[in-house]
Design a protein around this motif. Structure first.
Motif, PDB file in Angstrom:
ATOM      1  N   VAL A   1      15.189  16.182 105.928  1.00  0.00           N
ATOM      2  CA  VAL A   1      14.990  16.471 104.507  1.00  0.00           C
ATOM      3  C   VAL A   1      15.008  17.974 104.292  1.00  0.00           C
TER       4      VAL A   1
ATOM      5  N   GLY B   1      10.450  11.075 106.655  1.00  0.00           N
ATOM      6  CA  GLY B   1      11.185  12.212 106.118  1.00  0.00           C
ATOM      7  C   GLY B   1      10.650  13.480 106.750  1.00  0.00           C
TER       8      GLY B   1
ATOM      9  N   ALA C   1      10.919  17.633 107.250  1.00  0.00           N
ATOM     10  CA  ALA C   1      11.421  18.928 106.785  1.00  0.00           C
ATOM     11  C   ALA C   1      10.902  20.001 107.728  1.00  0.00           C
TER      12      ALA C   1
ATOM     13  N   GLN D   1       7.759  21.755 101.733  1.00  0.00           N
ATOM     14  CA  GLN D   1       6.900  20.785 101.069  1.00  0.00           C
ATOM     15  C   GLN D   1       7.535  20.258  99.790  1.00  0.00           C
TER      16      GLN D   1
ATOM     17  N   LEU E   1       9.899  17.611 100.719  1.00  0.00           N
ATOM     18  CA  LEU E   1       9.205  16.379 101.087  1.00  0.00           C
ATOM     19  C   LEU E   1       8.674  15.632  99.862  1.00  0.00           C
ATOM     20  N   GLN E   2       8.296  16.365  98.835  1.00  0.00           N
ATOM     21  CA  GLN E   2       7.854  15.714  97.598  1.00  0.00           C
ATOM     22  C   GLN E   2       9.005  14.924  96.980  1.00  0.00           C
TER      23      GLN E   2
ATOM     24  N   PHE F   1      11.522  13.733  98.660  1.00  0.00           N
ATOM     25  CA  PHE F   1      11.723  12.589  99.554  1.00  0.00           C
ATOM     26  C   PHE F   1      10.781  11.442  99.201  1.00  0.00           C
ATOM     27  N   GLU F   2       9.513  11.740  99.005  1.00  0.00           N
ATOM     28  CA  GLU F   2       8.537  10.692  98.717  1.00  0.00           C
ATOM     29  C   GLU F   2       8.832  10.004  97.385  1.00  0.00           C
TER      30      GLU F   2
ATOM     31  N   SER G   1       5.810  11.513 105.345  1.00  0.00           N
ATOM     32  CA  SER G   1       6.421  12.836 105.369  1.00  0.00           C
ATOM     33  C   SER G   1       5.898  13.619 106.562  1.00  0.00           C
TER      34      SER G   1
ATOM     35  N   LEU H   1       6.015  17.668 108.003  1.00  0.00           N
ATOM     36  CA  LEU H   1       6.417  19.062 107.906  1.00  0.00           C
ATOM     37  C   LEU H   1       6.327  19.661 109.310  1.00  0.00           C
TER      38      LEU H   1
END
Length: 283
Positions: free
Chosen positions: A10, A36, A38, A75, A78-79, A81-82, A95, A97
């Motif tokens: 991601v 996901g 990142a 981040q 990832l937001q 992605f969610e 997620s 990181l």
């Protein structure tokens, strides 16, 4: 074999949405957990080797500002992605990181997953966090199959019409085994052997027959194609995929590392540069 954990790279690139959608579709089919991941771009070796003294006031302040900015960027990805995973109805996801550069970070995390979904390098969207050799690095260093999403994808389906590139090598064998969940779901599977006479010892009396029998015992029926080419096998493979209407290519990846440089086989290099359909590749 089944996919129980799927990892998707991601980031904030314009191709991330399609990559997540691809991974989510497979996760939904397989009832798999989707991760996901990142990366911040901050190499873990900075801290592990003590190259940076975080106790030094000026160093710590400037480093913290830079690292925080990179983590905030990751981040945000990832937001997205969610939100996308929820919208696509993925039942189980998380997620991650990772404080590392993309190649090493994704390769390491992929060792704990059944499949990693990544993107083809796009020369029109350069990133300081993702190196041009990212896809091949992950293929060669993750220990698991990589499903590579092309930046200029042709079509929206995946795995209805699959083309398997077979040369009886270790890489091709791993790719076939790793692709079994997708091969079983396919409507049609073509298996191509190029220039079989050059590897008679590998292929046996009927090139492609042994691997076809192996797949049949796993519930996969294949159409074996033998072709000869005087040119590059990579170009011939991509042309065949286009002519057959394939929406997924399964093949072995070939190469080795020399320091940070990856020396790829000609077919692997051609496919990674010119692909227009997703490629599941194993080394």
């Amino acid at each position: 074999m089944a996919y129980r954990t799927i990892l998707v790279h991601v980031d904030v690139s314009k191709h991330a949405h399609a990559r997540i959608r691809l991974a989510a579709g497979i996760a939904a089919q397989e009832e798999a957990h989707l991760v996901g991941a990142a990366t911040s771009g901050v190499s873990r070796y900075i801290y592990q080797t003590g190259l940076v003294d975080e106790a030094a006031p000026n160093t710590a302040q400037h480093l913290a500002l830079h690292v925080n900015a990179l983590r905030e960027r990751a981040q945000k990805a990832l937001q997205v992605f969610e939100e996308q995973a929820r919208g696509l109805g993925v039942a189980s996801y998380e997620s991650a990181l990772i404080d590392d550069e993309a190649s090493a970070g994704i390769s390491l995390r992929a060792r704990y997953c059944d499949l990693v979904v990544i993107g083809q390098f796009d020369p029109d969207e350069l990133s300081p966090l993702v190196m041009p050799d990212f896809p091949e690095y992950v293929v060669m260093n993750s220990g698991h199959p990589a499903l590579i999403q092309p930046h200029a994808r042709r079509g929206d389906t995946l795995g209805r019409q699959i083309l398997v590139a077979w040369d009886a090598s270790i890489g091709a064998t791993r790719a076939v085994v790793n692709a079994l969940p997708l091969l079983r779901r396919a409507q049609a599977v073509d298996l191509v052997v190029f220039n079989a006479g050059a590897n008679e010892g590998r292929h046996g009396d009927q090139p492609g027959a042994d691997i076809a029998l192996y797949l049949a015992r796993h519930g996969v029926r294949v159409n074996v194609i033998q072709q000869s080419t005087q040119g590059g096998v990579g170009d011939a493979l991509l042309a065949l995929a286009d002519g057959r209407g394939s929406d997924l290519l399964v093949m072995g990846g070939y190469g080795h590392s020399r320091f940070r440089e990856l020396l790829l086989g000609g077919v692997t290099r051609t496919v990674l540069q010119s692909m227009t359909i997703p490629v599941l590749m194993s080394a």
